[in-house]
Design a protein around this motif. Structure first.
Motif, PDB file in Angstrom:
ATOM      1  N   MET A 193       7.265  61.491  25.640  1.00 43.62           N
ATOM      2  CA  MET A 193       8.023  61.320  24.403  1.00 43.62           C
ATOM      3  C   MET A 193       7.650  62.361  23.355  1.00 43.62           C
ATOM      4  N   ARG A 194       6.368  62.645  23.231  1.00 41.03           N
ATOM      5  CA  ARG A 194       5.906  63.517  22.153  1.00 41.03           C
ATOM      6  C   ARG A 194       5.750  64.976  22.572  1.00 41.03           C
ATOM      7  N   TYR A 195       5.367  65.190  23.815  1.00 42.07           N
ATOM      8  CA  TYR A 195       5.117  66.561  24.275  1.00 42.07           C
ATOM      9  C   TYR A 195       5.842  66.822  25.607  1.00 42.07           C
ATOM     10  N   PRO A 196       7.153  66.697  25.618  1.00 38.38           N
ATOM     11  CA  PRO A 196       7.887  66.860  26.874  1.00 38.38           C
ATOM     12  C   PRO A 196       7.901  68.314  27.348  1.00 38.38           C
ATOM     13  N   THR A 197       7.963  68.484  28.662  1.00 36.30           N
ATOM     14  CA  THR A 197       8.170  69.811  29.216  1.00 36.30           C
ATOM     15  C   THR A 197       9.620  70.212  28.941  1.00 36.30           C
ATOM     16  N   ALA A 198       9.978  71.439  29.265  1.00 38.94           N
ATOM     17  CA  ALA A 198      11.347  71.902  29.037  1.00 38.94           C
ATOM     18  C   ALA A 198      12.347  71.065  29.821  1.00 38.94           C
ATOM     19  N   GLN A 199      12.012  70.737  31.077  1.00 38.86           N
ATOM     20  CA  GLN A 199      12.914  69.917  31.902  1.00 38.86           C
ATOM     21  C   GLN A 199      13.035  68.499  31.361  1.00 38.86           C
ATOM     22  N   GLN A 200      11.910  67.957  30.898  1.00 35.66           N
ATOM     23  CA  GLN A 200      11.936  66.613  30.343  1.00 35.66           C
ATOM     24  C   GLN A 200      12.763  66.565  29.058  1.00 35.66           C
ATOM     25  N   ALA A 201      12.613  67.579  28.229  1.00 36.42           N
ATOM     26  CA  ALA A 201      13.371  67.636  26.979  1.00 36.42           C
ATOM     27  C   ALA A 201      14.869  67.731  27.253  1.00 36.42           C
ATOM     28  N   GLU A 202      15.239  68.500  28.289  1.00 34.92           N
ATOM     29  CA  GLU A 202      16.653  68.628  28.643  1.00 34.92           C
ATOM     30  C   GLU A 202      17.210  67.288  29.122  1.00 34.92           C
ATOM     31  N   PHE A 203      16.445  66.576  29.945  1.00 35.37           N
ATOM     32  CA  PHE A 203      16.888  65.265  30.413  1.00 35.37           C
ATOM     33  C   PHE A 203      17.087  64.320  29.231  1.00 35.37           C
ATOM     34  N   LYS A 204      16.166  64.332  28.296  1.00 37.75           N
ATOM     35  CA  LYS A 204      16.262  63.438  27.141  1.00 37.75           C
ATOM     36  C   LYS A 204      17.487  63.768  26.287  1.00 37.75           C
ATOM     37  N   ARG A 205      17.787  65.061  26.133  1.00 37.59           N
ATOM     38  CA  ARG A 205      18.973  65.454  25.363  1.00 37.59           C
ATOM     39  C   ARG A 205      20.250  64.968  26.036  1.00 37.59           C
ATOM     40  N   ASN A 206      20.301  65.089  27.357  1.00 43.17           N
ATOM     41  CA  ASN A 206      21.511  64.718  28.098  1.00 43.17           C
ATOM     42  C   ASN A 206      21.648  63.219  28.315  1.00 43.17           C
ATOM     43  N   ASN A 207      20.601  62.465  27.994  1.00 41.12           N
ATOM     44  CA  ASN A 207      20.624  61.024  28.248  1.00 41.12           C
ATOM     45  C   ASN A 207      20.193  60.220  27.022  1.00 41.12           C
TER      46      ASN A 207
ATOM     47  N   GLY B 183      19.808  57.624  24.402  1.00 41.71           N
ATOM     48  CA  GLY B 183      20.144  56.207  24.427  1.00 41.71           C
ATOM     49  C   GLY B 183      20.011  55.566  25.788  1.00 41.71           C
ATOM     50  N   ARG B 184      19.618  56.344  26.814  1.00 45.79           N
ATOM     51  CA  ARG B 184      19.531  55.807  28.171  1.00 45.79           C
ATOM     52  C   ARG B 184      18.098  55.667  28.671  1.00 45.79           C
ATOM     53  N   PHE B 185      17.134  55.936  27.841  1.00 44.46           N
ATOM     54  CA  PHE B 185      15.739  55.747  28.251  1.00 44.46           C
ATOM     55  C   PHE B 185      14.988  55.006  27.153  1.00 44.46           C
ATOM     56  N   LYS B 186      13.879  54.383  27.527  1.00 48.82           N
ATOM     57  CA  LYS B 186      13.089  53.617  26.582  1.00 48.82           C
ATOM     58  C   LYS B 186      11.651  54.130  26.577  1.00 48.82           C
TER      59      LYS B 186
END
Length: 287
Positions: A182-196, A198-201
């Protein structure tokens, strides 16, 4: 196009052909402008409506090639968003590529209509149940791929391949992220969070908790963790209280509860066979 063509029985036919097959994206707009047809004219509305209807009868290759053009039309004319998105998704569900995720359609539909896995997302009533199931499978596949390759410490091919065998039966999937993601995402993790969005907790209650994911198959909620030293937990009901879900934060103790779980299984040795036996006892078999 001439004035005579404009006054014919089917004045938009040539425009539709140019719109769908001409590489010059501005050609139709320029033609309309040369004929002094305003952007808010009835003719433009007729052109868009007829183009959308043509999706149903297009050959598969022509339809797949035309998707970017329709998405551009959607972006330029938001008023037609529902009709265009509905037509594109319904047609995609009839193609030979329905099991292949179309990332742009997936992301636009999420933005416009919300998560198809939730009954509260009313926008999904615009498409058939079969088309909705197709998109749900897109999200489940994306969640599984992200969890085992992006949010795990290393690519966990065995578990990914195992759960993909039940893809068509999964009606809900969720990802739960720890503080690190949540606080220090990798580039791939940040991209997933942007594209999703409201879909993760977020997992709370233990700063070094592993990431987790949950899928629902039949009457069971199944929770896996990114670190292999954790068991897989099977719950008869949603493992976390509804109020936690609404806040977007879920206690780690809700996901990892030996007292609330129906049972739990470990990943030891040829664990796939023991998982299969237990699932078959529950009436759950691979697709």
């Amino acid at each position: 196009m001439t004035i005579l063509e404009l006054l014919s029985a089917d004045p938009s036919k040539k425009f539709i052909r140019n719109f769908l097959h001409n590489s010059d994206k501005d050609r139709v707009s320029n033609q309309l402008e040369s004929l002094s047809i305003a952007p808010n004219s009835w003719f433009w509305d007729s052109l868009v409506s007829s183009s959308i209807k043509s999706v149903k009868t297009m050959k598969e290759d022509d339809y797949l090639e035309a998707i970017p053009r329709f998405l551009q039309l959607l972006e330029q004319n938001p008023i037609y968003t529902k009709d265009i998105l509905t037509a594109l998704l319904e047609r995609y569900a009839t193609t030979s590529r329905r099991t292949i995720v179309h990332e742009v359609l997936k992301n636009i539909s999420l933005t416009q209509w919300g998560n198809p896995q939730y009954d509260s997302s009313a926008g999904w009533r615009n498409v058939s149940l079969d088309t909705k199931k197709m998109v749900i499978q897109w999200f489940v596949r994306a969640d599984l791929e992200a969890f085992f390759t992006v949010f795990g410490s290393s690519a966990d091919v065995r578990r990914f391949n195992y759960w993909m065998r039940f893809l068509k039966q999964v009606t809900l999937s969720e990802i739960f992220l720890n503080d690190q993601a949540m606080r220090y995402p990798t580039a791939q993790q940040a991209e997933f969070k942007r594209n999703n969005a409201g879909r993760f907790k977020r997992i709370v209650g233990k700063s070094n908790a592993a990431n987790a994911f949950m899928i629902k198959i039949g009457g069971f909620y199944i929770v896996e963790f990114s670190e292999m030293n954790n068991a897989t937990y099977f719950y008869r009901k949603l493992p976390y209280p509804p109020f936690q879900g609404k806040t977007g934060k879920v206690e780690i103790t809700s996901l990892k509860s030996t007292s609330q779980a129906q049972f739990y299984l470990s990943h030891q040795g040829a664990w796939e066979k023991s998982f299969d036996r237990r699932l078959q006892e529950l009436g759950i078999f691979p697709d």
